[in-house]
Design a protein around this motif. Structure first.
Motif, PDB file in Angstrom:
ATOM      1  N   VAL A 125       0.797  -1.232   0.000  1.00  0.00           N
ATOM      2  CA  VAL A 125       0.000   0.000   0.000  1.00  0.00           C
ATOM      3  C   VAL A 125       0.826   1.276   0.000  1.00  0.00           C
ATOM      4  N   LEU A 126       2.147   1.185   0.134  1.00  0.00           N
ATOM      5  CA  LEU A 126       3.001   2.357   0.114  1.00  0.00           C
ATOM      6  C   LEU A 126       3.888   2.352  -1.121  1.00  0.00           C
ATOM      7  N   THR A 127       4.322   3.524  -1.530  1.00  0.00           N
ATOM      8  CA  THR A 127       5.328   3.611  -2.577  1.00  0.00           C
ATOM      9  C   THR A 127       6.676   3.164  -2.009  1.00  0.00           C
ATOM     10  N   PHE A 128       7.628   2.953  -2.882  1.00  0.00           N
ATOM     11  CA  PHE A 128       8.969   2.560  -2.438  1.00  0.00           C
ATOM     12  C   PHE A 128       9.530   3.595  -1.474  1.00  0.00           C
ATOM     13  N   ALA A 129       9.436   4.881  -1.837  1.00  0.00           N
ATOM     14  CA  ALA A 129       9.989   5.932  -0.981  1.00  0.00           C
ATOM     15  C   ALA A 129       9.264   6.010   0.358  1.00  0.00           C
ATOM     16  N   GLU A 130       7.958   5.827   0.357  1.00  0.00           N
ATOM     17  CA  GLU A 130       7.193   5.842   1.612  1.00  0.00           C
ATOM     18  C   GLU A 130       7.575   4.667   2.502  1.00  0.00           C
ATOM     19  N   LEU A 131       7.858   3.522   1.881  1.00  0.00           N
ATOM     20  CA  LEU A 131       8.264   2.360   2.672  1.00  0.00           C
ATOM     21  C   LEU A 131       9.661   2.572   3.251  1.00  0.00           C
ATOM     22  N   VAL A 132      10.549   3.204   2.502  1.00  0.00           N
ATOM     23  CA  VAL A 132      11.855   3.565   3.051  1.00  0.00           C
ATOM     24  C   VAL A 132      11.678   4.501   4.246  1.00  0.00           C
ATOM     25  N   ALA A 133      10.759   5.451   4.127  1.00  0.00           N
ATOM     26  CA  ALA A 133      10.506   6.386   5.230  1.00  0.00           C
ATOM     27  C   ALA A 133      10.069   5.636   6.481  1.00  0.00           C
ATOM     28  N   PHE A 134       9.205   4.626   6.308  1.00  0.00           N
ATOM     29  CA  PHE A 134       8.776   3.837   7.466  1.00  0.00           C
ATOM     30  C   PHE A 134       9.960   3.057   8.032  1.00  0.00           C
ATOM     31  N   GLY A 135      10.766   2.474   7.155  1.00  0.00           N
ATOM     32  CA  GLY A 135      11.940   1.730   7.609  1.00  0.00           C
ATOM     33  C   GLY A 135      12.955   2.618   8.302  1.00  0.00           C
ATOM     34  N   LEU A 193       8.021 -15.401   1.687  1.00  0.00           N
ATOM     35  CA  LEU A 193       7.470 -14.336   0.851  1.00  0.00           C
ATOM     36  C   LEU A 193       7.637 -14.707  -0.620  1.00  0.00           C
ATOM     37  N   THR A 194       6.884 -14.024  -1.475  1.00  0.00           N
ATOM     38  CA  THR A 194       7.093 -14.216  -2.900  1.00  0.00           C
ATOM     39  C   THR A 194       8.453 -13.630  -3.280  1.00  0.00           C
ATOM     40  N   ALA A 195       8.999 -14.109  -4.365  1.00  0.00           N
ATOM     41  CA  ALA A 195      10.307 -13.624  -4.806  1.00  0.00           C
ATOM     42  C   ALA A 195      10.276 -12.132  -5.088  1.00  0.00           C
ATOM     43  N   ARG A 196       9.174 -11.665  -5.680  1.00  0.00           N
ATOM     44  CA  ARG A 196       9.083 -10.242  -6.002  1.00  0.00           C
ATOM     45  C   ARG A 196       9.087  -9.397  -4.742  1.00  0.00           C
ATOM     46  N   ARG A 197       8.263  -9.782  -3.758  1.00  0.00           N
ATOM     47  CA  ARG A 197       8.205  -8.990  -2.534  1.00  0.00           C
ATOM     48  C   ARG A 197       9.519  -9.050  -1.778  1.00  0.00           C
ATOM     49  N   ARG A 198      10.159 -10.197  -1.751  1.00  0.00           N
ATOM     50  CA  ARG A 198      11.453 -10.314  -1.080  1.00  0.00           C
ATOM     51  C   ARG A 198      12.475  -9.364  -1.714  1.00  0.00           C
ATOM     52  N   GLU A 199      12.458  -9.296  -3.039  1.00  0.00           N
ATOM     53  CA  GLU A 199      13.407  -8.423  -3.734  1.00  0.00           C
ATOM     54  C   GLU A 199      13.139  -6.955  -3.408  1.00  0.00           C
ATOM     55  N   VAL A 200      11.854  -6.566  -3.408  1.00  0.00           N
ATOM     56  CA  VAL A 200      11.519  -5.171  -3.095  1.00  0.00           C
ATOM     57  C   VAL A 200      11.949  -4.830  -1.670  1.00  0.00           C
ATOM     58  N   LEU A 201      11.592  -5.675  -0.713  1.00  0.00           N
ATOM     59  CA  LEU A 201      11.910  -5.392   0.683  1.00  0.00           C
ATOM     60  C   LEU A 201      13.416  -5.395   0.924  1.00  0.00           C
ATOM     61  N   SER A 202      14.120  -6.285   0.248  1.00  0.00           N
ATOM     62  CA  SER A 202      15.579  -6.317   0.372  1.00  0.00           C
ATOM     63  C   SER A 202      16.192  -5.017  -0.133  1.00  0.00           C
ATOM     64  N   THR A 203      15.651  -4.499  -1.228  1.00  0.00           N
ATOM     65  CA  THR A 203      16.147  -3.233  -1.771  1.00  0.00           C
ATOM     66  C   THR A 203      15.823  -2.080  -0.835  1.00  0.00           C
ATOM     67  N   VAL A 204      14.623  -2.096  -0.254  1.00  0.00           N
ATOM     68  CA  VAL A 204      14.251  -1.071   0.715  1.00  0.00           C
ATOM     69  C   VAL A 204      15.223  -1.075   1.889  1.00  0.00           C
ATOM     70  N   ILE A 205      15.474  -2.240   2.456  1.00  0.00           N
ATOM     71  CA  ILE A 205      16.357  -2.341   3.624  1.00  0.00           C
ATOM     72  C   ILE A 205      17.752  -1.813   3.301  1.00  0.00           C
ATOM     73  N   GLU A 221      17.976 -10.280   8.560  1.00  0.00           N
ATOM     74  CA  GLU A 221      17.833 -11.643   9.088  1.00  0.00           C
ATOM     75  C   GLU A 221      16.369 -12.066   9.115  1.00  0.00           C
ATOM     76  N   ALA A 222      15.482 -11.159   9.539  1.00  0.00           N
ATOM     77  CA  ALA A 222      14.059 -11.481   9.573  1.00  0.00           C
ATOM     78  C   ALA A 222      13.522 -11.730   8.175  1.00  0.00           C
ATOM     79  N   LEU A 223      13.979 -10.950   7.216  1.00  0.00           N
ATOM     80  CA  LEU A 223      13.536 -11.132   5.838  1.00  0.00           C
ATOM     81  C   LEU A 223      13.955 -12.499   5.313  1.00  0.00           C
ATOM     82  N   ALA A 224      15.165 -12.908   5.636  1.00  0.00           N
ATOM     83  CA  ALA A 224      15.660 -14.211   5.167  1.00  0.00           C
ATOM     84  C   ALA A 224      14.855 -15.363   5.756  1.00  0.00           C
ATOM     85  N   ALA A 225      14.286 -15.153   6.953  1.00  0.00           N
ATOM     86  CA  ALA A 225      13.553 -16.225   7.638  1.00  0.00           C
ATOM     87  C   ALA A 225      12.058 -16.187   7.361  1.00  0.00           C
ATOM     88  N   THR A 226      11.589 -15.248   6.548  1.00  0.00           N
ATOM     89  CA  THR A 226      10.158 -15.068   6.308  1.00  0.00           C
ATOM     90  C   THR A 226       9.780 -15.598   4.938  1.00  0.00           C
TER      91      THR A 226
END
Length: 298
Positions: free
Chosen positions: A140-150, A175-187, A168-173
């Protein structure tokens, strides 16, 4: 003279309650000015109008096994969310697949597994835990908005989160490959020094345009060591300072302080660029100005 409302039954005083908890109350009593309704079927004291008050009241309507998620959970945790998706005007509720999903004009329902390990009581609100909320916000957030939350999570939110722990939490969760890639980039783009969500969004905008890297919250002092300013973003080698300026009405004293700070920065040879929400919404002119300033100083 308007008569004072009759006292509520003892078990309903000072708290939110469902309409079906008060069968003894007439409809007229429920419409008196000492109560208000943030959603159909629930009432709370008229003075309780803050976001957490509303979330605590509306959670009385959440099915057993469900919880607030997405921006509603983010608000419960105290994190930043955009004004147009504040998590309160429209609440996000996640329920397990075997429970009917909530839907309505002011309810966004989600159906997915929700175990006990995914849920916590935060500020009196039943919601998804922080990392689960961070993952859900990708929807529900844009990439930049998600970075702001992070940025808030690892910095001023004082949540205990770090880039390492999030990775570490991302690696243990699961998720779909697409979402994992987005969240990894955000982090990878998070910065604990960020002090506001709009500052984070501005940084991502400029970085994505190939500008930077920027130093955040650099203390600038004059030749006598006296503090002058601490801009949001700087290019120290080029003496360029960039700050986000919120859209609000300042009092005259604050306005004068801001003008004095700008004057002192420019006297020290700094280029000072002020950014507003208008620039973030349509950034072409802003990006051109920053590039021009960089060329002039290079």
């Amino acid at each position: 003279m308007t008569r004072r409302p009759a006292p509520l039954p003892e078990h309903l005083r000072g708290r939110a309650f469902r309409r079906d908890e008060a069968p003894e109350l007439a409809a007229g009593r429920l419409r008196r000015l000492d109560l208000w309704s943030p959603a159909r079927g629930v009432r709370l004291p008229a003075g309780d109008t803050q976001a957490l008050d509303i979330l605590r009241a509306r959670q009385l309507l959440i099915p057993a096994g469900g919880a607030y998620s997405h921006t509603s959970a983010a608000r419960a945790h105290g994190g930043p969310v955009p004004l147009d998706r504040d998590g309160v005007t429209t609440v996000h509720i996640t329920t397990p697949p075997d429970i009917r999903r909530r839907r309505g004009k002011t309810v966004s329902g989600h159906s997915r597994p929700l175990g006990a390990e995914d849920v916590a009581i935060v500020n009196g609100v039943r919601c998804t835990r922080l990392f689960r909320t961070f993952c859900d916000l990708e929807e529900v957030l844009t990439f930049a908005e998600l970075v702001a939350f992070g940025d808030w999570m690892i910095g001023r939110g004082k949540t205990g989160a770090t880039v390492k722990r999030l990775t570490e939490a991302l690696a243990a969760t699961r998720l779909t490959a697409r979402r994992r890639e987005v969240l990894s980039t955000v982090i990878a783009r998070l910065n604990a020094a960020a002090e506001s969500p709009k500052e984070s969004e501005l940084r991502i905008l400029l970085e994505d345009a190939g500008l930077g890297p920027f130093v955040l919250q650099l203390e600038i002092r004059d030749e006598h060591g006296r503090f002058v300013a601490r801009p949001d973003l700087t290019l120290p080698a080029l003496k360029i300072a960039i700050e986000y300026d919120g859209d609000y009405h300042r009092d005259p004293i604050q306005w004068r302080k801001d003008q004095a700070r700008r004057r002192r920065l420019e006297a020290l040879g700094w280029t000072y660029i002020v950014v507003t929400q208008v620039d973030l919404a349509d950034p072409a002119a802003l990006l051109a100005d920053v590039r021009t300033a960089i060329r002039a100083r290079s």
